[in-house]
Design a protein around this motif. Structure first.
Motif, PDB file in Angstrom:
ATOM      1  N   THR A 144       2.281 -16.912 -19.168  1.00 47.61           N
ATOM      2  CA  THR A 144       2.531 -15.524 -18.806  1.00 47.61           C
ATOM      3  C   THR A 144       1.472 -15.104 -17.788  1.00 47.61           C
ATOM      4  OG1 THR A 144       2.930 -13.294 -19.678  1.00 47.61           O
ATOM      5  CG2 THR A 144       1.192 -14.587 -20.753  1.00 47.61           C
TER       6      THR A 144
ATOM      7  N   TYR B 186       6.341 -17.903 -30.244  1.00 49.47           N
ATOM      8  CA  TYR B 186       7.724 -18.240 -29.873  1.00 49.47           C
ATOM      9  C   TYR B 186       7.882 -19.741 -29.605  1.00 49.47           C
ATOM     10  CZ  TYR B 186      12.273 -17.732 -27.558  1.00 49.47           C
ATOM     11  OH  TYR B 186      13.603 -17.829 -27.217  1.00 49.47           O
TER      12      TYR B 186
ATOM     13  N   THR C 120       7.389 -17.039 -18.645  1.00 48.39           N
ATOM     14  CA  THR C 120       8.115 -15.811 -18.937  1.00 48.39           C
ATOM     15  C   THR C 120       8.491 -15.073 -17.659  1.00 48.39           C
ATOM     16  OG1 THR C 120       8.125 -13.724 -20.166  1.00 48.39           O
ATOM     17  CG2 THR C 120       6.045 -14.369 -19.148  1.00 48.39           C
TER      18      THR C 120
ATOM     19  N   PHE D 233      12.433 -15.690 -21.399  1.00 50.74           N
ATOM     20  CA  PHE D 233      11.661 -14.632 -22.071  1.00 50.74           C
ATOM     21  C   PHE D 233      11.949 -14.655 -23.564  1.00 50.74           C
ATOM     22  CE2 PHE D 233      15.725 -12.881 -21.131  1.00 50.74           C
ATOM     23  CZ  PHE D 233      15.953 -11.726 -21.876  1.00 50.74           C
ATOM     24  N   THR D 234      11.005 -14.183 -24.346  1.00 46.47           N
ATOM     25  CA  THR D 234      11.092 -14.346 -25.799  1.00 46.47           C
ATOM     26  C   THR D 234      12.144 -13.460 -26.452  1.00 46.47           C
ATOM     27  OG1 THR D 234       9.351 -12.710 -26.249  1.00 46.47           O
ATOM     28  CG2 THR D 234       8.653 -14.993 -25.917  1.00 46.47           C
ATOM     29  N   HIS D 235      12.571 -12.378 -25.779  1.00 46.50           N
ATOM     30  CA  HIS D 235      13.615 -11.517 -26.335  1.00 46.50           C
ATOM     31  C   HIS D 235      15.021 -11.993 -25.953  1.00 46.50           C
ATOM     32  CE1 HIS D 235      10.184  -8.894 -27.001  1.00 46.50           C
ATOM     33  NE2 HIS D 235      10.935  -8.095 -27.724  1.00 46.50           N
TER      34      HIS D 235
ATOM     35  N   MET E 226       3.995 -15.423 -26.860  1.00 50.48           N
ATOM     36  CA  MET E 226       4.488 -16.692 -26.307  1.00 50.48           C
ATOM     37  C   MET E 226       4.144 -17.861 -27.229  1.00 50.48           C
ATOM     38  SD  MET E 226       6.111 -16.206 -23.403  1.00 50.48           S
ATOM     39  CE  MET E 226       5.957 -17.585 -22.268  1.00 50.48           C
TER      40      MET E 226
ATOM     41  N   HIS F  97      -0.512 -19.905 -23.464  1.00 47.97           N
ATOM     42  CA  HIS F  97      -0.328 -19.185 -24.728  1.00 47.97           C
ATOM     43  C   HIS F  97      -1.560 -19.207 -25.630  1.00 47.97           C
ATOM     44  CE1 HIS F  97       1.666 -23.138 -26.264  1.00 47.97           C
ATOM     45  NE2 HIS F  97       0.432 -23.085 -26.722  1.00 47.97           N
TER      46      HIS F  97
ATOM     47  N   ARG G 294       6.241  -7.669 -22.017  1.00 45.87           N
ATOM     48  CA  ARG G 294       6.329  -7.851 -23.466  1.00 45.87           C
ATOM     49  C   ARG G 294       5.751  -9.184 -23.931  1.00 45.87           C
ATOM     50  NH1 ARG G 294      12.587  -5.921 -24.438  1.00 45.87           N
ATOM     51  NH2 ARG G 294      12.916  -7.611 -22.942  1.00 45.87           N
ATOM     52  N   ASP G 295       5.797 -10.183 -23.077  1.00 47.64           N
ATOM     53  CA  ASP G 295       5.416 -11.535 -23.500  1.00 47.64           C
ATOM     54  C   ASP G 295       3.922 -11.797 -23.284  1.00 47.64           C
ATOM     55  OD1 ASP G 295       7.938 -12.096 -24.399  1.00 47.64           O
ATOM     56  OD2 ASP G 295       8.584 -13.115 -22.561  1.00 47.64           O
TER      57      ASP G 295
END
Length: 198
Positions: free
Chosen positions: A133, A121, A107, A72-74, A118, A51, A112-113
């Motif tokens: 990632t 998050y 992820t 994943f962050t979502h 990351m 990250h 998206r990440d």
């Protein structure tokens, strides 16, 4: 057996049968050629980006036990819950043993990440959790190496979510898989289990 009892028992029996069948199917699906998956079959070489934007490999985590979790962050619920449980466990392990165990959050949604997302998050959970990632191909390789599962699920419009494995992997100092960690216990019990395995 009365009619009423039969009406209650039969659906429950069917549910149990389906659950067993699903478990067998999952084992056969995730086990190459129907053979058992040994601990040595889980994990392996990888190249990802942490990250902070640095390229990392499995060698960067050699020499100390660590945890690995895919998400994943979502993610609306499972991932934040697991990461919170992992953070509690790391605190408890530190308090009991003085050891700082690291956790890798890999992820399954590299589209998206980004490293920046990351970092933002994982920083809300614990600074011992490192977000990883990479390209879709790099992430797919790691998911496969860990015998994990990830699948994109379309939602309304252009949006999507991800289905994924929710196992917390315990890896030893040589990067070998030890066991899955049950984080759904009291933090002190999780820490005790982890310390007994590393």
């Amino acid at each position: 057996m009365t009619d009423r009892t039969r009406r209650l028992v039969l659906p429950f029996a069917a549910f149990l049968f389906g659950l067993v069948a699903l478990g067998i199917a999952a084992v056969l699906t995730l086990t190459p050629q129907g053979r058992e998956v040994a601990a040595s079959d889980v994990g392996g070489p990888f190249t990802l980006v942490d990250h902070d934007g640095r390229a990392v490999t499995q060698a960067d985590f050699a020499g100390e036990p660590h945890l690995v979790f895919f998400g994943f962050t979502h993610c609306p619920d499972v991932c934040p819950t697991k990461l919170f449980e992992i953070a509690q466990t790391l605190d408890e392990v530190k308090e009991r043993s003085g050891r700082d165990i690291r956790a890798l959050f890999v992820t399954v949604d590299p589209e998206r990440d980004t490293p920046e997302i990351m970092k933002s998050y994982v920083s809300s959970f614990d600074d011992r959790i490192l977000g990883l990632t990479g390209s879709p191909e790099q992430v797919a390789q790691v998911v496969s190496a860990y015998r994990a599962f990830a699948r994109k699920v379309p939602l309304d419009g252009e949006d999507y979510t991800m289905e994924h494995t929710a196992i917390v992997y315990i890896m030893d100092e040589q990067g070998r898989f030890v066991a899955g960690l049950n984080t759904a216990q009291a933090p002190e019990d999780v820490a005790q289990e982890l310390l007994a395995r590393i």
